[in-house]
Design a protein around this motif. Structure first.
Motif, PDB file in Angstrom:
ATOM      1  N   LEU A  87     105.858  17.130  97.954  1.00  0.00           N
ATOM      2  CA  LEU A  87     104.727  16.625  97.169  1.00  0.00           C
ATOM      3  C   LEU A  87     103.705  15.929  98.070  1.00  0.00           C
ATOM      4  O   LEU A  87     102.492  16.086  97.886  1.00  0.00           O
ATOM      5  CB  LEU A  87     105.207  15.657  96.090  1.00  0.00           C
ATOM      6  N   ALA A  88     104.190  15.157  99.027  1.00  0.00           N
ATOM      7  CA  ALA A  88     103.277  14.486  99.959  1.00  0.00           C
ATOM      8  C   ALA A  88     102.440  15.517 100.711  1.00  0.00           C
ATOM      9  O   ALA A  88     101.234  15.327 100.905  1.00  0.00           O
ATOM     10  CB  ALA A  88     104.060  13.603 100.921  1.00  0.00           C
ATOM     11  N   HIS A  89     103.068  16.631 101.113  1.00  0.00           N
ATOM     12  CA  HIS A  89     102.327  17.725 101.754  1.00  0.00           C
ATOM     13  C   HIS A  89     101.264  18.274 100.803  1.00  0.00           C
ATOM     14  O   HIS A  89     100.131  18.518 101.215  1.00  0.00           O
ATOM     15  CB  HIS A  89     103.269  18.863 102.166  1.00  0.00           C
ATOM     16  N   THR A  90     101.646  18.477  99.548  1.00  0.00           N
ATOM     17  CA  THR A  90     100.711  19.002  98.549  1.00  0.00           C
ATOM     18  C   THR A  90      99.488  18.102  98.422  1.00  0.00           C
ATOM     19  O   THR A  90      98.367  18.584  98.276  1.00  0.00           O
ATOM     20  CB  THR A  90     101.409  19.142  97.172  1.00  0.00           C
ATOM     21  N   PHE A  91      99.715  16.801  98.464  1.00  0.00           N
ATOM     22  CA  PHE A  91      98.614  15.835  98.369  1.00  0.00           C
ATOM     23  C   PHE A  91      98.009  15.522  99.740  1.00  0.00           C
ATOM     24  O   PHE A  91      97.223  14.590  99.862  1.00  0.00           O
ATOM     25  CB  PHE A  91      99.100  14.543  97.704  1.00  0.00           C
ATOM     26  N   GLN A  92      98.388  16.304 100.743  1.00  0.00           N
ATOM     27  CA  GLN A  92      97.885  16.180 102.115  1.00  0.00           C
ATOM     28  C   GLN A  92      98.052  14.764 102.670  1.00  0.00           C
ATOM     29  O   GLN A  92      97.226  14.283 103.435  1.00  0.00           O
ATOM     30  CB  GLN A  92      96.431  16.629 102.189  1.00  0.00           C
ATOM     31  N   PHE A  93      99.114  14.089 102.246  1.00  0.00           N
ATOM     32  CA  PHE A  93      99.457  12.750 102.714  1.00  0.00           C
ATOM     33  C   PHE A  93      98.328  11.746 102.479  1.00  0.00           C
ATOM     34  O   PHE A  93      98.210  10.752 103.176  1.00  0.00           O
ATOM     35  CB  PHE A  93      99.883  12.768 104.189  1.00  0.00           C
ATOM     36  N   ARG A  94      97.499  11.989 101.459  1.00  0.00           N
ATOM     37  CA  ARG A  94      96.393  11.085 101.138  1.00  0.00           C
ATOM     38  C   ARG A  94      96.823   9.925 100.260  1.00  0.00           C
ATOM     39  O   ARG A  94      96.058   8.976 100.106  1.00  0.00           O
ATOM     40  CB  ARG A  94      95.262  11.841 100.430  1.00  0.00           C
ATOM     41  N   ILE A  95      98.003  10.013  99.663  1.00  0.00           N
ATOM     42  CA  ILE A  95      98.486   8.911  98.826  1.00  0.00           C
ATOM     43  C   ILE A  95      99.808   8.407  99.401  1.00  0.00           C
ATOM     44  O   ILE A  95     100.540   9.166 100.030  1.00  0.00           O
ATOM     45  CB  ILE A  95      98.620   9.326  97.341  1.00  0.00           C
ATOM     46  N   PRO A  96     100.097   7.132  99.214  1.00  0.00           N
ATOM     47  CA  PRO A  96     101.321   6.585  99.815  1.00  0.00           C
ATOM     48  C   PRO A  96     102.585   7.144  99.180  1.00  0.00           C
ATOM     49  O   PRO A  96     102.576   7.613  98.041  1.00  0.00           O
ATOM     50  CB  PRO A  96     101.204   5.082  99.562  1.00  0.00           C
ATOM     51  N   VAL A  97     103.650   7.062  99.948  1.00  0.00           N
ATOM     52  CA  VAL A  97     104.978   7.449  99.480  1.00  0.00           C
ATOM     53  C   VAL A  97     105.816   6.182  99.413  1.00  0.00           C
ATOM     54  O   VAL A  97     105.945   5.463 100.408  1.00  0.00           O
ATOM     55  CB  VAL A  97     105.625   8.477 100.434  1.00  0.00           C
ATOM     56  N   PHE A  98     106.354   5.904  98.232  1.00  0.00           N
ATOM     57  CA  PHE A  98     107.248   4.767  98.056  1.00  0.00           C
ATOM     58  C   PHE A  98     108.658   5.242  98.385  1.00  0.00           C
ATOM     59  O   PHE A  98     109.203   6.104  97.711  1.00  0.00           O
ATOM     60  CB  PHE A  98     107.216   4.240  96.622  1.00  0.00           C
ATOM     61  N   THR A  99     109.236   4.681  99.440  1.00  0.00           N
ATOM     62  CA  THR A  99     110.593   5.069  99.851  1.00  0.00           C
ATOM     63  C   THR A  99     111.260   3.941 100.615  1.00  0.00           C
ATOM     64  O   THR A  99     110.600   3.205 101.352  1.00  0.00           O
ATOM     65  CB  THR A  99     110.586   6.335 100.710  1.00  0.00           C
ATOM     66  N   ASP A 100     112.561   3.816 100.415  1.00  0.00           N
ATOM     67  CA  ASP A 100     113.377   2.909 101.218  1.00  0.00           C
ATOM     68  C   ASP A 100     114.249   3.687 102.193  1.00  0.00           C
ATOM     69  O   ASP A 100     115.070   3.112 102.894  1.00  0.00           O
ATOM     70  CB  ASP A 100     114.273   2.047 100.306  1.00  0.00           C
ATOM     71  N   ASP A 101     114.069   4.994 102.235  1.00  0.00           N
ATOM     72  CA  ASP A 101     114.870   5.857 103.093  1.00  0.00           C
ATOM     73  C   ASP A 101     114.203   5.963 104.464  1.00  0.00           C
ATOM     74  O   ASP A 101     113.061   6.427 104.572  1.00  0.00           O
ATOM     75  CB  ASP A 101     114.994   7.239 102.442  1.00  0.00           C
ATOM     76  N   LEU A 102     114.905   5.556 105.493  1.00  0.00           N
ATOM     77  CA  LEU A 102     114.330   5.540 106.838  1.00  0.00           C
ATOM     78  C   LEU A 102     113.925   6.927 107.314  1.00  0.00           C
ATOM     79  O   LEU A 102     112.845   7.112 107.891  1.00  0.00           O
ATOM     80  CB  LEU A 102     115.308   4.902 107.832  1.00  0.00           C
ATOM     81  N   ALA A 103     114.763   7.935 107.092  1.00  0.00           N
ATOM     82  CA  ALA A 103     114.444   9.288 107.560  1.00  0.00           C
ATOM     83  C   ALA A 103     113.187   9.822 106.863  1.00  0.00           C
ATOM     84  O   ALA A 103     112.320  10.417 107.510  1.00  0.00           O
ATOM     85  CB  ALA A 103     115.626  10.225 107.334  1.00  0.00           C
TER      86      ALA A 103
END
Length: 167
Positions: A87-103
């Motif tokens: 999904l982040a690719h789809t949005f071209q990394f223009r919006i933040p990703v909420f994650t606690d996963d280090l990888a």
């Protein structure tokens, strides 16, 4: 409209400490279908999150996320995180990703995106006036003691120093 893509971690951890309202730092959270399934495994219904924030569930096809699992030379991620990354690719990394996963965080940042964890969400809620300083301190303490979020002693120390520097 401000929005973010989320994996299971921040949604689960903020739920566990009773601070889902901190997600209001954005107007809408986008989650893939496998994140919905993971939340259900922890007895968290994605529809219940809608009390706090607009949730948009997007199915992600296996063809879109499965190759990300075996991306040679990249940190290893799980299926739901691969959907988040797709999904982040789809949005071209223009919006933040909420994650606690280090990888997943590393993969997002390597692609030029912004990754924000549960602590960052709480800090942002504080800096935007959604939490008082006391509420921030209590919420971060609860992340350490009441949630399933794993934080090393070194990271906990870093977080404590960060909080001390906040006005």
């Amino acid at each position: 409209m401000s929005e973010a893509i989320a994996d299971t971690g921040p949604l689960l951890h903020l739920h566990q400490i009773g601070r889902l309202s901190a997600l209001r730092i954005v107007e809408r959270v986008i989650i893939p279908d496998l994140v919905v399934r993971e939340l259900q495994a922890y007895h968290v219904n994605a529809d219940d999150l809608k009390v706090y924030i607009q949730i948009h569930v997007i199915p992600v096809t296996r063809d879109a996320w499965e190759p990300l699992l075996i991306d040679t030379g990249q940190p290893v991620i799980h299926a739901a995180d691969a959907q988040v990354l797709a999904l982040a690719h789809t949005f071209q990394f223009r919006i933040p990703v909420f994650t606690d996963d280090l990888a997943l965080r590393q993969r997002v940042e390597l692609a030029g995106g912004i990754a924000v964890g549960s602590v960052g969400i709480l800090v942002r809620a504080y800096t935007t006036g959604q939490l008082t300083r006391g509420e921030l301190d209590t919420a971060v303490d609860a992340l350490f003691t009441e949630s399933t979020l794993y934080m090393s002693k070194a990271f906990r120390g870093y977080v404590r120093r960060l909080l001390e520097q906040l006005a």
